[in-house]
Design an enzyme around this catalytic site. Structure first.
Site, PDB file in Angstrom:
ATOM      1  N   SER A 199       0.853  -1.183   0.000  1.00  0.00           N
ATOM      2  CA  SER A 199       0.000   0.000   0.000  1.00  0.00           C
ATOM      3  C   SER A 199       0.894   1.239   0.000  1.00  0.00           C
ATOM      4  CB  SER A 199      -0.871  -0.037   1.258  1.00  0.00           C
ATOM      5  OG  SER A 199      -1.613   1.135   1.301  1.00  0.00           O
ATOM      6  N   GLY A 200       0.627   2.142  -0.920  1.00  0.00           N
ATOM      7  CA  GLY A 200       1.404   3.382  -0.995  1.00  0.00           C
ATOM      8  C   GLY A 200       2.639   3.254  -1.855  1.00  0.00           C
ATOM      9  N   THR A 249      -1.662   2.584  -7.888  1.00  0.00           N
ATOM     10  CA  THR A 249      -2.771   3.299  -8.527  1.00  0.00           C
ATOM     11  C   THR A 249      -2.233   4.355  -9.487  1.00  0.00           C
ATOM     12  OG1 THR A 249      -4.050   2.907  -6.557  1.00  0.00           O
ATOM     13  CG2 THR A 249      -4.875   4.567  -8.052  1.00  0.00           C
ATOM     14  N   ASN A 296      -0.750   5.866   3.126  1.00  0.00           N
ATOM     15  CA  ASN A 296      -0.992   6.505   1.833  1.00  0.00           C
ATOM     16  C   ASN A 296      -2.183   7.456   1.999  1.00  0.00           C
ATOM     17  OD1 ASN A 296      -1.589   7.159  -0.779  1.00  0.00           O
ATOM     18  ND2 ASN A 296      -1.666   5.046  -1.553  1.00  0.00           N
ATOM     19  N   SER A 309      -5.190   6.079  -0.374  1.00  0.00           N
ATOM     20  CA  SER A 309      -5.070   4.626  -0.480  1.00  0.00           C
ATOM     21  C   SER A 309      -6.359   4.019  -1.041  1.00  0.00           C
ATOM     22  CB  SER A 309      -4.791   4.073   0.915  1.00  0.00           C
ATOM     23  OG  SER A 309      -4.697   2.677   0.836  1.00  0.00           O
ATOM     24  N   SER A 310      -6.198   3.135  -2.030  1.00  0.00           N
ATOM     25  CA  SER A 310      -7.396   2.467  -2.576  1.00  0.00           C
ATOM     26  C   SER A 310      -7.830   1.436  -1.559  1.00  0.00           C
ATOM     27  CB  SER A 310      -7.064   1.761  -3.889  1.00  0.00           C
ATOM     28  OG  SER A 310      -6.170   2.523  -4.639  1.00  0.00           O
ATOM     29  N   GLY A 325      -2.068  -3.936  -1.999  1.00  0.00           N
ATOM     30  CA  GLY A 325      -0.814  -4.668  -1.803  1.00  0.00           C
ATOM     31  C   GLY A 325      -0.816  -5.395  -0.482  1.00  0.00           C
ATOM     32  N   GLU A 370      -0.407  -6.345   3.153  1.00  0.00           N
ATOM     33  CA  GLU A 370      -0.560  -5.463   4.307  1.00  0.00           C
ATOM     34  C   GLU A 370      -0.152  -6.174   5.588  1.00  0.00           C
ATOM     35  OE1 GLU A 370      -4.506  -3.844   4.344  1.00  0.00           O
ATOM     36  OE2 GLU A 370      -4.032  -2.391   2.773  1.00  0.00           O
TER      37      GLU A 370
END
Ligand SMILES: Nc1ncnc2c1ncn2[C@@H]1O[C@H](COP(=O)(O)OP(=O)(O)O)[C@@H](O)[C@H]1O
Ligand SMILES: [Mg+2]
Length: 1077
Positions: A107-108, A112, A157, A160-161, A387, A389
């Site tokens: 993540s981050g 995206t 993030n 973050s999605s 991603g 985590e």
């Protein structure tokens, strides 16, 4: 081999990790760091792109860059995500291979962002045009909408999605985008009701409150103040670098472009507002007699507003927060909810509302962007999924997300590592095996249908009896304890009994990317994902179109007692479909790496990067790549692609494809170590060799294109020339025809002139001859006539002298008579009164002339008479009689000639006054007229009706029709009239007759001539009677009873007017003065 490649030229570190020397983890990370420090964030491992998140904007995404990378070979320019996008797009368009772009990383790490760069690159290089641009715009604008509803600020993030996204972009055969389809995976809905410290709820809540107009907020019954809403964490309500108000405008705009209707947007915002309101509903306990607490809504205002927003009946929802209907064996029971259960129900409703809205949004976007044609499409899939985590506190969501990442790693291993090595073996290429970790065993631990963790969880959820997270953990402990990647206090390794890093209510999985400790709390609940039926029914009853659609199970008509599939089950199924989908496509990898945990530019934390490099398996990737060959292709397509580079193989190679490729490579003098021949494929070691081939091919294609152009131009010119030639022949033929026609017409007209001249000359000649001949003939006959005349005259001279005079006379007379009679042929008019007659031509014809005139006159009179009818004849006879009687004897006569003798002047039969008189007279009335009866005493006249029949004459009173006197005609002896122009007449009676007693009548009438003539005619026609004498003299006697009175007519000028005046001179004389004519 002159190849311009920035992988070698002015390179910072090495652009392709395959080229690194010596290869170790340290050199690998050193290379990444060096490049990162120089803002070179992209590095290749063969065709895989490693992307470092720069946490700052770099000038490498400009339109110029797009142009630079467009249609260039992958290894030609410095590494870039555009190169990968270009490669994927070109093989999609040119080799007709469906592509997928797999973007993985924590993540981050920039997944995206990378997916957006790929999409924008493809949008920039693919076709243009109004329709295509609209599709592109819709595809790109779906991002801001989904990000607003599906992204949130997390500690890792700011954007973050919180959902997984896979988007298929569909292209036609030309490479123009047709549309797309988005799949979403597991929205992290727990965020709606609770956010970890330092994180926010989904962006849309903050965007709505900051960006909507006062008016909109009022309509949604919202307040701009974030702090008023329980569901919004205040920790980081505003985020640096995020302008929520501006984002709200962007989202609204994007929704419009994607094709949302204004009322749809309104409904969506109403739902978002309703979630906020829902969070504010609080409950308080109310004691019940059975000792249990029952929950009650504390402040009903928020509930009321929410119900108003969604059109829900307040009492229904309120009841659903206090009671729950349980159905068992067709029986319905109502149980009360305590406060905790009510909060649970409220949050479940909020989470469900929001996640269902999100899925609806994705479907709605799909509806807008789906391709309109049914023709075959090529597809490019872009996968941007959460991603790996690892948090301090990991729950069901992390478990699911990490499972998904395990699966993606599987695909990566499948396609790059294992597949590659297996292929070398299969193809018989010399190969030393590379060790790598295959995570299939971890996937199996999670997803195995019999004893996988997900299966256990489902089993536990569906089991009757009390089910808790602890019972679930117990189950895991019994089933998975033996597994080498599973750890818990109860598992086989008793050392954990003393390991305090492993609490009692947790289990640990050793993922490919590291160990993760999961807390079992909430697993069962989240997997069940239960929403009380009372709540879904309450939602279904809402008078709000969107809510109704979102809760179809609330429809009482469709009550389904079967439990809905669990969240874990659904996720596993959708990941399965995704994997199948990805495996069917040609993969392209972007592996995102996060340089630090602080979201900061310029910081490169070695340990963090090292960890990611390890679990992403990048080292193995490089090793396999280095040991292997960069490029491989089956012989047939390879020969097909490069056969134009060698004379022996171009245009056709007869024989096996492998032989062709061998000839080709030998001919091109490619060094032998650069390639190896497999069983069905050629393997090329170095990308540069491939690029060399490609470059050669490009040049060759250019030459070929020139050749084709040349031939085509030649063909075109020749066809054009032939056409011109053909046209020229046609034109010439027509012109010749025209010229010849003209010439012919000239000759023809000359010939005609010529002919006519000759004919004229001939005719004139003939005429002259004929005239001459005729004159000759005439001369001959004249001469002969003269000659005969002379002869005859000489012969008959003696006879002529004796009778000539008489004969000539007779002849002359005959001629004259003939001429005269012919002259009379034109007769004068047939009218008997026409006196005209042609003049006499010769004196000797006088007698004949007069006689002819007389005969002619008689003849035409006869003709005239023969036309008369009987009636007319009688009239004329009367007129004739009148003429015989009075012509030249009485001056009154001429005026009577023109008057027709009508007889009846009083219209006896028609006049009703004379009915009696009419019946008195039996015979036909010949004359009926009004006359004056002269009084002997004063000579004045009195009007009387005078009737004459064949037998008698009657005098009657004019007014009454009373008969005064009736005289049978035999009693009448004579009638006296004067010679003058008067109407007096005396009717004299026979002496001794019965009528004579009253004496004679002296009468006067203008129609005297008619009366007397008719009287005379009656006498003339009847044989038994004597003719009535007519005396015409200016003096006669009239017998009035005893006396005889003389009536004398004199000419004179009357004193008054010019009428006739009668005067009594004395006893014996009546004097009538008549005006002279
Ligand atoms: N290529 C890039 N250039 C500049 N900033 C980037 C880039 N990639 C990522 N970022 C920054 O990192 C943040 C997180 O990236 P994002 O793609 O959202 O991560 P992920 O989707 O992997 O969680 C972005 O908001 C952006 O600020
Ligand atoms: Mg993301």
């Amino acid at each position: 081999m002159e190849v311009k490649t920035s992988l070698l030229d002015n390179m910072i570190g090495v652009g392709d990790m395959v080229l690194i020397e010596p290869l170790s983890e340290d050199t690998f990370i050193e290379n990444l760091k060096k490049r990162f420090d120089h803002n070179e964030i992209y590095t290749y491992i063969g065709s895989v792109v490693i992307s470092m998140n720069p946490y700052k904007s770099l000038p490498i995404y400009t339109a110029e860059k797009v142009e630079e990378y467009r249609n260039r070979n992958f290894y030609e320019l410095s590494p870039h995500v555009y190169a990968l996008a270009d490669e994927a797009y070109r093989s999609l368009r040119e080799q007709d291979k469906d592509q997928c772009i797999l973007i993985t990383g924590e993540s981050g790490a920039g997944k995206t962002e990378a997916s957006k760069f790929v999409m924008s690159y493809v949008a920039a290089v693919c076709g243009k045009g109004q329709e295509v641009n609209k599709v592109k715009e819709q595809l790109l604008q779906s991002n801001p909408v989904l990000e607003a509803f599906g992204n949130a600020k997390t500690v890792r993030n700011d954007n973050s999605s919180r959902f997984g996204k896979y988007m298929d972009i569909e292209f036609d055969f030309k490479g123009d985008p047709l549309g797309g389809a988005i799949s979403n995976y597991l929205l992290e809905k727990s965020r709606v009701v609770k956010q970890p410290r330092g994180e926010r709820n989904f962006h849309i809540f903050y965007q709505l409150l900051s960006g909507a107009s006062d008016d909109t907020l009022k309509k949604l019954k919202l307040d701009r103040d974030f702090s008023k809403y329980n569901y919004l964490s205040l920790d980081s309500a505003t985020v640096n670098g995020l302008d929520d108000a501006a984002s709200f405008r962007t989202v609204r705009n994007a929704m419009q472009i994607v094709g949302f209707m204004e009322d749809e947007v309104q409904s969506i915002l109403e739902l978002v507002a309703a979630v906020l309101k829902l969070g504010n509903i609080e409950f308080k306990p109310e004691s019940r007699c059975n000792g249990y607490d029952e929950s009650r809504v504390k402040d009903k205002n928020d509930l009321k507003e929410m119900c108003e927003l969604l059109g829900i009946e307040q009492s229904v929802l309120e009841r659903a927060f206090s009671f729950r209907t349980v159905e068992a064996k067709m029986e319905k029971m109502s149980t009360t909810l305590n406060v905790a259960q009510a909060y649970y129900a409220r949050d479940a409703l909020a989470k469900n509302l929001y996640s269902r809205l999100f899925s609806w949004l994705v479907n709605r976007i799909n509806e807008s962007i789906k391709a309109q044609t049914k023709s075959r499409k090529k597809v490019m899939g872009v996968l941007d999924i959460y991603g790996f985590e690892i948090f301090e506190d990991n729950s069901f969501e992390q478990f699911i997300i990490n499972y998904c990442n395990e699966k993606l790693q599987q695909i990566f291993i499948e396609l790059t590592l294992r597949e590659e090595q297996e292929e070398y073996v299969r193809e018989g290429i010399e190969w030393t095996n590379i060790e790598y970790f295959n995570n299939a065993i971890i996937c199996d631990l999670i997803e195995n249908n019999k004893n996988g963790i997900l299966a256990m969880l489902d089993e536990e959820c569906l089991r009757p009896g009390t089910v808790t997270d602890e019972t679930f953990l117990d189950k895991l402990n019994t089933v998975c304890a033996e597994h080498q990647h599973f750890e818990s206090r109860q598992s086989k390794n008793s050392k954990f009994l003393t390991d305090h890093s492993l609490p009692h209510n947790c289990f640990r999985i050793q993922h490919y990317a590291g160990k993760v400790l999961y807390r079992v709390e909430g697993f069962v609940d989240k997997n069940n994902d239960l929403l009380y039926r009372d709540l879904s029914q309450a939602m279904y009853k809402a008078n709000h179109s969107l809510i109704k659609i979102l809760f179809p199970e609330g429809n009482p008509a469709k009550v389904n007692l079967k439990r809905p599939p669990t969240a874990g089950f659904q996720f596993k199924a959708s990941v399965g479909t995704l994997m199948k989908n990805l495996l069917s496509k040609n993969p392209n990898y972007i592996r995102c790496i996060k340089p630090n945990d602080k979201k900061a530019a310029h910081i490169f934390t070695d340990s963090l990067v090292c960890h990611q490099v390890r679990y992403l398996g990048l080292m193995e990737n490089v090793r396999v790549r280095r040991a292997g060959y960069a490029f491989r292709q089956a012989y047939e397509p390879c020969l097909e692609r490069y056969k134009m580079l060698c004379k022996q193989t171009w245009p056709h190679w007869k024989g096996p494809a492998r032989g062709g490729v061998e000839v080709l490579l030998t001919d091109l003098q490619v060094p032998a170590e650069e390639f190896a021949y497999g069983r069905s494929k050629i393997f090329i070691r170095n990308p540069r060799t491939l690029f060399f081939l490609e470059e050669k091919r490009r040049q060759c294609l250019e030459d070929l294109a020139t050749l084709i152009q040349k031939i085509y131009r030649g063909w075109k010119s020749r066809t054009h020339f032939l056409l011109l030639k053909k046209s020229q022949v046609v034109v010439a033929a027509w012109y010749r025809r025209f010229a010849q026609q003209k010439k012919y017409q000239n000759i023809r007209s000359s010939a005609l002139v010529f002919q006519s001249f000759i004919r004229g000359w001939k005719a004139r000649k003939l005429l002259r001859e004929l005239k001459h001949k005729k004159r000759c003939e005439k001369a001959v006959s004249t001469i002969s006539a003269y000659w005969h005349g002379t002869q005859v005259r000489r012969e008959y001279r003696k006879f002529f002298r004796a009778n000539a005079g008489k004969k000539i006379y007779d002849f002359t007379i005959q001629r004259i008579m003939q001429k005269y009679f012919l002259g009379l042929k034109k007769m004068p008019s047939m009218s008997p009164v026409d006196k005209s007659w042609p003049a006499r031509p010769y004196g000797f014809l006088d007698g004949t002339h007069q006689e002819l005139r007389r005969i002619f006159h008689l003849w035409r009179c006869k003709k005239y008479r023969s036309q008369f009818t009987e009636e007319k004849k009688a009239t004329y006879e009367e007129k004739l009689a009148a003429s015989e009687l009075f012509k030249d004897k009485k001056a009154l006569y001429p005026s009577s000639v023109g008057q027709p003798f009508k007889g009846d002047y009083v219209e006896m039969t028609k006049n009703p006054k004379y009915q009696k008189l009419n019946s008195f007279v039996e015979d036909k009335v010949l004359v009926a007229d009004v006359v004056s009866k002269i009084n002997r005493a004063n000579g004045k006249g009195a009007p009387r009706i005078f009737l004459l029949t064949k037998k008698s004459l009657v005098l009657a009173d004019q007014k009454t029709g009373q008969v005064k006197a009736s005289v049978p005609l035999p009693d009448l002896s004579s009638v006296s009239v004067s010679t003058q122009n008067d109407g007096f007449f005396a009717l004299k009676l026979k002496e001794g007759s019965t009528s004579a007693a009253k004496g004679d009548f002296l009468l006067s009438s203008d129609r005297l001539i008619e009366i007397i003539t008719k009287l005379h005619c009656i006498g003339a026609t009847s044989a038994d009677r004597n003719k009535i004498n007519i005396d015409i003299s200016d003096e006669f006697l009239v017998q009035f009873k005893q006396d005889k009175v003389c009536v004398k007519f004199i000419q004179g000028t009357p004193k008054n007017g010019n009428g006739v005046a009668c005067k009594r001179k004395n006893n014996r004389l009546l004097e009538v003065s008549v005006p002279s004519p």
